[in-house]
Motif scaffolding. Structure first.
Motif: not given
Length: 585
Positions: A20, A30, A32, A110, A398, A527, A532, A535-536, A539, A577, A579
């Protein structure tokens, strides 16, 4: 007297986050990596530490370890390059810029609200205030006080704290009980706790390896799908009508694949003191050529999805090779080219997906009882004279936010139940490879001692595919995914020309190569696609194009106009989501 049969259970938790970082600024775009570190990576270590009889395997992707160590350096230096962490330690939130306020509000809700927001009344109240304002003009958010923003940052990080820390940290208990109006000193203390969690994390896993409880495997460094780097046409082995990118191949894919593999081995040796024995090819993406490339580098075992095994057995022997009771699934297979070989393990999709998607909705003990019953039935149905090997392989980070208490009760009771079971033995994949008896050797000394064997079969060839559906459809074939591959291929061609020209110094070459490696990871392609959430997708779309743009900057070339255009908009409502995926549709 014959010995009772056992079922060998191999739990395999895959730990991965893409890079990221912005390679030009060093900033984490990001959050995560550190959020999953303080929640999932710490909890997963804790459950093994709590139960010394438990055994299993973890896969740590080198690019994840790179980022974890980067965070440790940030905490040591005090120079935070993650904007959310820097904002947590900001002395006065009345001074935030409009951009910082937007980042806080866009980021701090989120999470899975059902398990990580709604159970906390104070966090829920902050969300209700935000929800009241969000349909107004965006300028209205300026009315939110600095204290609101400070409290929101505290609660966001409290919600991402691992359950093992939540139950043992006096600081976390005190902050949660207070609920609001946090002082700068309290925020600083929470910041320091996060730093302590991050700093000790890799060492905890290293100690579990030393204790013989776990085995850690690796993945090619930046998580590229090797079969696609080697040959786009491999995607058609399991899906003959798969649309492919306009680019006929990935330039220099073999060289790039070797680079990722060699770098991963070096990374593992540096961090864990020895070369890895096992490999999880990124996304379980395998082909005959990719597996033999890994075998040549010294790997002894690998793993992938059930769909790959089914396609490979069907191709070699026809449908009759697939037994209704899945006897074919519960054994290792040897894949060889005559000179190099790997022992391969294949994911039980149904049981793995039960953990990933179903058991989160169950009462913890009922879920554990169901899982153990499933294993007992596999052992009961398995033919006499051999012991089944069940490979449970899934995302190790996840799934847990969909469980109450981050899966605390499910995982605690699962390890307790399985470790104590007289007919089930937890094992690592390397331990299984040491116990394997080739099918041609059955009836020899081992059988004469009446010890149930772990029988392996030779797999004549592997039909290329991944752990998702046994195909590569999650990463190639969709128009947006193919467009992304074409953009990457064009950038790689530019990379090759600049390297051949010799216009960059060694430091500049290294920076460009590192950025290229980052762009080759599988996550960007995962992604892209309308299924999907927007918003993801937004990104990862932005970060992928940002990475490619940075590559052109490092090559001292103009940035193509195409990189200013969105590749994929998303808009779907993928399960979990987006993931995670199930192994079968």
């Amino acid at each position: 007297m014959s010995q009772p049969r056992k079922l060998y259970l191999c739990l395999y938790w895959h730990m991965h986050q893409p890079d990221y970082r912005d390679f030009m600024s060093g900033e984490f775009v990001l959050p995560w990596t550190y959020l999953h570190a303080m929640k999932d990576y710490t909890d997963m270590a804790y459950h093994f530490e709590k139960n010394p009889d438990a055994k299993g395997c973890f896969n740590f992707v080198p690019v994840l370890l790179d980022q974890l160590e980067d965070y440790v350096l940030q905490f040591k230096s005090g120079n935070m390059r993650d904007p959310l962490l820097a904002l947590l330690k900001l002395p006065d939130h009345n001074t935030v810029t409009p951009e910082q306020r937007k980042l806080i509000l866009d980021s701090c809700f989120r999470c899975n609200h059902a398990t990580m927001l709604t159970p906390f009344p104070h966090f829920n109240r902050l969300f209700n205030i935000y929800r009241t304002l969000q349909h107004e003009n965006e300028d209205v958010f300026a009315y939110l006080s600095g204290q609101y923003l400070a409290d929101l940052l505290v609660w966001y990080h409290l919600s991402w704290i691992g359950e093992s820390i939540r139950r043992t940290s006096e600081l976390v208990a005190r902050l949660m009980a207070k609920g609001y109006d946090y002082t700068p000193q309290e925020r600083y203390a929470l910041f320091d706790l996060i730093g302590e969690i991050m700093t000790g994390l890799i060492g905890r896993y290293r100690k579990l390896v030393e204790n013989g409880q776990i085995e850690i495997s690796t993945t090619p460094h930046y998580h590229p799908i090797l079969p696609l780097l080697l040959d786009f046409n491999s995607a058609r082995e399991a899906a003959s009508d798969m649309p492919l990118p306009e680019s006929t191949r990935y330039p220099g894919g073999l060289t790039r694949s070797k680079r990722h593999i060699e770098s991963a081995i070096s990374s593992h040796r540096e961090r864990f003191g020895q070369a890895p024995k096992g490999v999880w090819p990124a996304e379980g993406g395998v082909s005959q050529a990719a597996l033999m490339l890994l075998a040549k580098q010294g790997f002894q075992w690998g793993a992938t999805g059930e769909g790959v095994l089914a396609n490979s057995l069907r191709h070699a022997y026809g449908d009759q090779a697939l037994s209704p009771d899945k006897y074919h699934l519960y054994k290792p297979y040897r894949v060889s080219d005559g000179q190099n070989a790997l022992t391969m393990f294949f994911r039980d999709d149904r049981l793995s997906d039960k953990i990933g998607f179903e058991y989160s909705k169950w009462y913890g003990r009922d879920a554990v009882n169901d899982f153990v019953h499933e294993l007992e039935q596999i052992l009961h149905r398995h033919p006499e004279g051999s012991s089944p090997v069940v490979s449970i392989i899934l995302d190790g980070e996840n799934a847990w936010e969909y469980y109450p208490y981050n899966g605390y009760y499910f995982l605690s009771e699962l390890y307790d139940a399985v470790a104590a079971h007289t007919d089930i033995e937890m094992a690592t994949f390397s331990e299984i490879t040491q116990m394997v008896t080739p099918a041609a050797s059955q009836g020899t000394a081992t059988a004469m001692m009446h010890v149930p064997e772990i029988v392996s079969e030779n797999l004549p060839g592997v039909v290329a595919g991944s752990w998702v559906y046994g195909t590569f459809s999650t990463w190639i074939g969709d128009p947006a995914k193919n467009r992304a591959w074409d953009l990457l291929c064009e950038a790689k061609q530019s990379f090759d020309r600049v390297m051949a020209d010799g216009l960059l110094n060694e430091e500049e070459k290294h920076a460009a190569e590192q950025q290229l490696a980052d762009c080759e990871g599988s996550d960007w392609f995962w992604w892209f696609g309308d299924y999907n959430p927007s918003h993801s997708v937004a990104s990862f779309d932005l970060l992928f194009r940002r990475n490619l743009s940075n590559l052109y900057r490092l090559l001292k070339l103009p940035i193509p106009a195409a990189l200013g255009k969105v590749i994929s908009a998303g808009g779907g409502n993928a399960e979990a989501g987006g993931t995670m995926r199930r192994g079968q549709e």
